[in-house]
Design an enzyme around this catalytic site. Structure first.
Site, PDB file in Angstrom:
ATOM      1  N   ASP A  62     -11.224 -15.061  -0.983  1.00 33.54           N
ATOM      2  CA  ASP A  62     -12.478 -15.610  -0.469  1.00 33.54           C
ATOM      3  C   ASP A  62     -12.994 -16.730  -1.360  1.00 33.54           C
ATOM      4  O   ASP A  62     -13.489 -17.755  -0.881  1.00 33.54           O
ATOM      5  CB  ASP A  62     -13.543 -14.505  -0.392  1.00 33.54           C
ATOM      6  CG  ASP A  62     -13.349 -13.612   0.816  1.00 33.54           C
ATOM      7  OD1 ASP A  62     -12.395 -13.861   1.575  1.00 33.54           O
ATOM      8  OD2 ASP A  62     -14.128 -12.667   0.989  1.00 33.54           O
ATOM      9  N   SER A 105     -23.309 -16.106  10.170  1.00 35.71           N
ATOM     10  CA  SER A 105     -22.607 -15.781   8.942  1.00 35.71           C
ATOM     11  C   SER A 105     -23.628 -15.675   7.815  1.00 35.71           C
ATOM     12  O   SER A 105     -24.836 -15.833   8.031  1.00 35.71           O
ATOM     13  CB  SER A 105     -21.575 -16.857   8.621  1.00 35.71           C
ATOM     14  OG  SER A 105     -20.538 -16.871   9.578  1.00 35.71           O
ATOM     15  N   LYS A 143     -22.340  -5.154   1.101  1.00 33.42           N
ATOM     16  CA  LYS A 143     -21.769  -6.059   2.095  1.00 33.42           C
ATOM     17  C   LYS A 143     -20.516  -5.383   2.657  1.00 33.42           C
ATOM     18  O   LYS A 143     -19.447  -5.417   2.043  1.00 33.42           O
ATOM     19  CB  LYS A 143     -21.421  -7.417   1.472  1.00 33.42           C
ATOM     20  CG  LYS A 143     -20.914  -8.438   2.494  1.00 33.42           C
ATOM     21  CD  LYS A 143     -20.619  -9.780   1.829  1.00 33.42           C
ATOM     22  CE  LYS A 143     -20.173 -10.811   2.872  1.00 33.42           C
ATOM     23  NZ  LYS A 143     -18.921 -10.432   3.532  1.00 33.42           N
ATOM     24  N   CYS A 390      16.459   7.606   1.716  1.00 34.75           N
ATOM     25  CA  CYS A 390      15.151   8.150   1.349  1.00 34.75           C
ATOM     26  C   CYS A 390      15.204   8.701  -0.069  1.00 34.75           C
ATOM     27  O   CYS A 390      16.094   9.503  -0.398  1.00 34.75           O
ATOM     28  CB  CYS A 390      14.764   9.252   2.333  1.00 34.75           C
ATOM     29  SG  CYS A 390      13.274  10.148   1.875  1.00 34.75           S
ATOM     30  N   CYS A 393      14.813  12.791   0.291  1.00 33.83           N
ATOM     31  CA  CYS A 393      15.812  13.684   0.882  1.00 33.83           C
ATOM     32  C   CYS A 393      17.197  13.066   1.017  1.00 33.83           C
ATOM     33  O   CYS A 393      18.147  13.766   1.372  1.00 33.83           O
ATOM     34  CB  CYS A 393      15.338  14.158   2.247  1.00 33.83           C
ATOM     35  SG  CYS A 393      15.271  12.844   3.490  1.00 33.83           S
ATOM     36  N   CYS A 406      11.993   7.009   6.896  1.00 34.16           N
ATOM     37  CA  CYS A 406      12.901   8.156   6.865  1.00 34.16           C
ATOM     38  C   CYS A 406      12.592   8.978   8.111  1.00 34.16           C
ATOM     39  O   CYS A 406      11.450   9.407   8.308  1.00 34.16           O
ATOM     40  CB  CYS A 406      12.672   8.986   5.601  1.00 34.16           C
ATOM     41  SG  CYS A 406      13.537  10.578   5.632  1.00 34.16           S
TER      42      CYS A 406
END
Length: 654
Positions: A62, A105, A143, A390, A393, A406
């Site tokens: 920003d 805004s 905000k 994975c 496993c 996975c």
């Protein structure tokens, strides 16, 4: 580098010709310089940054957006329309309507000195009105970083361009509540989701809260995670006037500035990206008024984010509860915003692959206050290591867009808890089986849904499910809820969805069971599934594989005797006798005789295809009230027949 998600957003939005040149966009963002930008290129870059930010995929921070690029446009052309217009929110499905009042805004400040200058302008206004400046009270509120909306008590609107927004009242119809007092009609606010809830239940599915908030608004058929967040009151519309706040005079605001900022940031359990200051005296507000862009009596303070160049030591794959394998960048320890940072998320392996995040990669890391550290950009890419199996496993991983998954949902240790929790959460007819309960059960060897249903009172007491007074009521309650989950009627498509089959949200489960009975689906081939509207080749392949994986567990659990409501089958005879079978329809406007979603479901049951846009293949454009000209003009241009709601109902009744 632009991620594939960002490129998809730009390709769909097409915010200017610059979007056709990703390399140039990346170069501008990387250099953060404006000296060599032509006016049209500067404007196009600002529009691109705003589009990506509103879509939950920000390109730059920003501060850089405001202080570098927006400031350059203001320097060159102080009266440029872009500077004085509200940056449009992303559009969603629904009719566009004029807002009851303009939603502007907010002017931004990044330093205490800027706030002091703003206070000085307020003081001058007070003197002009012969009001004692020392008597003025200022309000500071969090905000919220959500989706701005306006509630007039009847409709809920997105902010849109500040003048016209989209009707999204459907979020209240889905069960979303109003934060604070719970009253409707309190004006401007934001749709937000609890940080605690997001981190626990949604972080594995969504990169950030903005992406999730968008899914709550735009999805016609909510996925279970979105529906559950609404039902658990984790996703709410919060009116600004109801926000908790700090109030006091300007002298106290300046004297305790840092403490006030820090305290206001943590007043709510939602994403907060700054603090809003405003004067409370309505006479001052009316006197100062507003520009075309923002109210002069209000300002947003956003803390500067600290950044540092950090080297990646390695990228560690971690299997989440949903089966997604997430990359975690292990970093050289670096102090940012008062904390020692040694890890940061790389969001997904698509980002790792595209941007070259691996051992030795030099990145720019940013962190502001208590915010999670973020990889802002890659400075020196390296060859990434993409896992094939994975880490929990050892099963082979599959790509789905930018993500690695996975699929071993029933035996992967990292997924067991999520599998159990997902089952009870999706059934939505029981209480007590949340995350903490599941974790406790799993820690004591309960590793499947079926084993949960085999629990006895003695086992639960032994595990430690006792009330505070030491009695066994807590364990009894859990057993009662298990019984309730079996005896309370639920749809068979919801029961199927509870097993968490990959690519099978509740909508797909319902579509599948409109064509095949529940216990017949395990005999289906890929060819059988592809014949169903909405199932592509890849989805069909994945569904057949996953059904084979869950078959044994599914049948064991099904035999426990659940009270399932069978989905009506769409038979060939029904479709043959239907006057709209095989036709493509588009529904638009507000329907009088029923909700549009209900009409769409009925049309599909009768064998029609339903689209959201008018094309050459459209047979009928069915119109309700409050219809915009775009679709009607498109239908007329293409020679598509436009019929009213009454004409459509007469057609299908024949």
């Amino acid at each position: 580098m632009l991620s594939s998600s960002q490129l998809d957003i730009l390709n769909n939005a097409k915010p200017g010709t610059l979007s056709a040149n990703p390399a140039r966009i990346e170069d501008i963002a990387r250099q953060s310089q404006t000296s060599d930008l032509a006016d049209d290129e500067l404007l196009a870059f600002l529009q691109i940054c705003n589009t990506l930010y509103r879509s939950g995929e920000p390109l730059i921070s920003d501060k850089v957006y405001d202080s570098v690029f927006l400031a350059e446009l203001e320097k060159r052309h102080p009266d440029h329309p872009y500077l004085h217009s509200v940056e449009a929110e992303k559009a969603f499905a629904g009719k566009t309507v004029a807002l009851p009042q303009r939603m502007l805004s907010t002017e931004k400040a990044y330093t205490k000195e800027s706030i002091e200058k703003w206070l000085s302008n307020i003081e001058k206004a007070a003197i002009e009105l012969e009001i004692d400046p020392d008597a003025l009270i200022f309000r500071a509120t969090p905000k919220l970083d959500g989706f701005a909306a306006f509630d007039d008590g009847k409709l809920l609107y997105t902010r849109g361009d500040g003048r016209k927004g989209t009707d999204i009242t459907r979020v209240f119809e889905r069960g979303m509540i109003v934060g604070g007092s719970g009253k409707r009609g309190l004006g401007a606010g934001e749709i937000v989701v609890s940080q605690t809830y997001f981190n626990k239940h949604l972080a594995d599915t969504f990169e950030n809260a903005r992406n999730f908030q968008a899914s709550v608004i735009k999805e016609k058929e909510l996925e279970p995670h979105a529906l559950e967040a609404i039902q658990n009151h984790a996703a709410v519309f919060y009116p600004f006037c109801e926000l908790p706040d700090w109030q006091g005079p300007s002298t106290e605001l300046i004297a305790d500035f840092e403490a006030i900022i820090a305290n206001v940031h943590i007043l709510v359990d939602y994403d907060v990206d700054g603090v809003i200051f405003e004067v409370t005296d309505n006479r001052i507000k009316q006197h100062l008024g507003a520009t075309r862009h923002h109210h002069r009596w209000q300002i947003a303070y956003k803390s500067n984010a600290e950044s540092a160049q950090v080297k990646v030591l390695k990228v560690t794959p971690q299997t989440s509860r949903s089966g997604r394998v997430n990359p975690v960048a292990e970093l050289e320890p670096t102090r940012l915003s008062g904390a020692m940072i040694s890890r940061a998320t790389a969001h997904h392996y698509g980002m790792v692959k595209e941007q070259g995040i691996g051992e030795g990669t030099l990145i720019e890391l940013t962190r502001s206050g208590m915010v999670i550290p973020k990889i802002e950009r890659v400075i020196t890419p390296q060859t990434p290591q993409i896992p094939e199996h994975c880490p929990s496993c050892g099963s082979s991983l599959v790509w789905d867009s930018d993500y690695l998954y996975c699929l071993n949902t029933s035996q992967c240790p990292a997924q067991i808890e999520n599998t159990i929790e997902h089952f009870f959460r999706t059934l939505a007819n029981n209480d007590g089986f949340g995350g903490k309960t599941i974790e406790k059960l799993h820690a004591n060897g309960i590793n499947s849904v079926y084993s949960v249903y085999q629990l006895t009172l003695e086992q639960l007491l032994e595990i430690g499910f006792r009330s505070q007074d030491g009695k066994n009521q807590l364990a009894k309650n859990l057993l009662e809820q298990l019984e309730r989950s079996r005896t309370e009627a639920i749809e068979d498509w919801r029961f199927l969805g509870a097993f968490g089959i990959w690519r099978m949200g509740l909508g797909n489960c319902e579509r599948l069971l409109q064509h095949h009975k529940l216990l017949d689906i395990f005999n289906l081939t890929e060819g059988d599934i592809i014949l169903i509207e909405g199932f592509a080749d890849k989805t069909a392949t994945a569904v057949v594989k996953c059904l084979a994986l869950i078959k044994n567990d599914f049948l064991k659990i099904h035999q426990l005797g659940f009270n399932l409501i069978q989905t009506p089958l769409v038979t060939e005879q029904q479709q043959k006798t239907s006057p709209i079978a095989g036709l493509t329809l588009v529904f638009t406007g507000t329907m009088i005789h029923g909700k549009r979603d209900g009409m769409i479901k009925e049309a599909k049951r009768l064998g029609a295809k339903v689209s959201t846009s008018v094309t050459g293949n459209t047979a009928y454009l069915v119109t309700g009230t409050d219809v915009g000209a775009t679709k009607i003009n498109s239908a007329n241009d293409k020679g598509i027949k436009v019929i009213s709601e009454d004409e459509y109902l007469a057609l299908i009744s024949n």
